[in-house]
Design an enzyme around this catalytic site. Structure first.
Site, short mmCIF file in Angstrom:
data_model
loop_
_atom_site.label_atom_id
_atom_site.label_comp_id
_atom_site.label_asym_id
_atom_site.label_seq_id
_atom_site.Cartn_x
_atom_site.Cartn_y
_atom_site.Cartn_z
N CYS A 111 0.84 -1.20 0.00
CA CYS A 111 0.00 0.00 0.00
C CYS A 111 0.88 1.26 0.00
O CYS A 111 0.65 2.19 -0.77
CB CYS A 111 -0.93 -0.03 1.22
SG CYS A 111 -2.14 1.31 1.25
N CYS A 112 1.91 1.26 0.86
CA CYS A 112 2.83 2.41 0.90
C CYS A 112 3.59 2.53 -0.41
O CYS A 112 3.88 3.64 -0.87
CB CYS A 112 3.82 2.27 2.05
SG CYS A 112 3.19 2.75 3.65
N CYS A 193 -1.08 8.37 7.52
CA CYS A 193 -2.42 8.07 7.01
C CYS A 193 -3.33 7.62 8.16
O CYS A 193 -2.88 6.94 9.09
CB CYS A 193 -2.35 6.97 5.97
SG CYS A 193 -1.49 7.45 4.46
N CYS A 196 -3.52 3.96 9.55
CA CYS A 196 -2.26 3.42 10.08
C CYS A 196 -1.68 4.28 11.19
O CYS A 196 -0.51 4.14 11.53
CB CYS A 196 -1.23 3.31 8.96
SG CYS A 196 -1.81 2.31 7.57
N CYS A 218 7.61 4.07 5.91
CA CYS A 218 6.72 3.84 4.76
C CYS A 218 7.49 3.37 3.53
O CYS A 218 6.89 2.90 2.58
CB CYS A 218 5.94 5.11 4.44
SG CYS A 218 7.01 6.50 4.04
S1 SF4 Z 1 0.50 4.67 5.62
FE1 SF4 Z 1 -1.12 3.09 5.54
S2 SF4 Z 1 -2.78 3.89 4.23
FE2 SF4 Z 1 -0.94 5.21 3.95
S3 SF4 Z 1 0.01 4.39 2.14
FE3 SF4 Z 1 0.99 3.36 3.89
S4 SF4 Z 1 -0.19 1.47 4.32
FE4 SF4 Z 1 -1.39 2.79 2.90
#
Ligand code: SF4
Length: 228
Positions: A111-112, A193, A196, A218
């Site tokens: 996701c990151c 985010c 998280c 991240c």
């Molecule tokens: S901090 Fe969480 S929601 Fe944001 S990009 Fe990374 S995994 Fe995704």
């Protein structure tokens, strides 16, 4: 005047203000800054506005920020007169959510990567130097960082705040009467985010980030530019 950073020790002896000016004199329009627009970002953003105001500041719009972060960013952009560039993942927030749903639960690294690392890597291809406000006292990973790093993708990474402490940040904020992120009073010492990030319970600013997921970076500062 063209300036050359011959060695990190020359840079260390400068004040943060002079590190910013020195970097801008060397890279000019090839320099870009990134910021997450949280409370701890405020000193660097304030110093940029005072000393190198033309330099663009990238904000990674992941689609998962707290509304308070978006409002705080807008407030700082207006108050400091920042030149902000907002970037997103390639597919757009709607498509990402349709295709991947709550990827942050299943695979936060991926996701990151999709929402932060790849978009920044793409944005940095237009520049030669990237300035970031990371500090050595934030994470174990960041203790290994240097003030000036040559990344494998050809970008020079500049970390002018590396030797500042958490105390230095708050002293600067208070002396200059600068604003604080609205979630600070709710215990969010570091804000990423929304899915998280939780309030910090032990006073460690990073302890509320990816809590229980064995992750505290991240990827921007430990993956970007390392595998290209
Ligand atoms: S901090 Fe969480 S929601 Fe944001 S990009 Fe990374 S995994 Fe995704």
């Amino acid at each position: 005047m063209t300036m050359t950073i011959k060695k990190t020790s020359e840079f260390v002896d400068l004040s943060v203000e002079d590190r910013l000016k020195f970097t801008y004199e060397k890279f000019g329009n090839d320099l870009v800054v990134t910021s997450s627009f949280q409370s701890q970002s405020v000193p660097l953003l304030h110093l940029i506005s005072k000393h190198i105001p033309k330099v663009p500041v990238i904000f990674l719009d992941t689609g998962f920020h707290f509304p308070e972060t978006i409002a705080f960013k807008d407030q700082l952009v207006k108050q400091f007169g920042l030149n902000v560039i907002e970037i997103t993942n390639k597919m757009g927030h709607g498509t990402f959510k349709q295709e991947y749903g709550q990827l942050y639960k299943k695979d936060p690294d991926q996701c990151c990567y999709i929402n932060k690392v790849e978009p920044l890597e793409r944005a940095l291809s237009d520049y030669k130097a990237w300035m970031t406000g990371i500090r050595s006292d934030q994470t174990e990973q960041r203790k290994k960082a240097d003030y000036i790093q040559q990344l494998d993708n050809g970008i020079t990474k500049i970390c002018p705040m590396l030797d500042w402490t958490n105390h230095d940040v708050w002293t600067y904020v208070h002396i200059n009467e600068l604003p604080e992120h609205p979630l600070l009073e709710k215990g969010y010492l570091s804000v990423g985010c929304a899915p998280c990030t939780q309030p910090s319970e032990d006073g460690d600013a990073r302890s509320g980030r990816w809590k229980g997921q064995g992750k505290n970076e991240c990827g921007l500062h430990n993956k970007l530019g390392k595998d290209s």
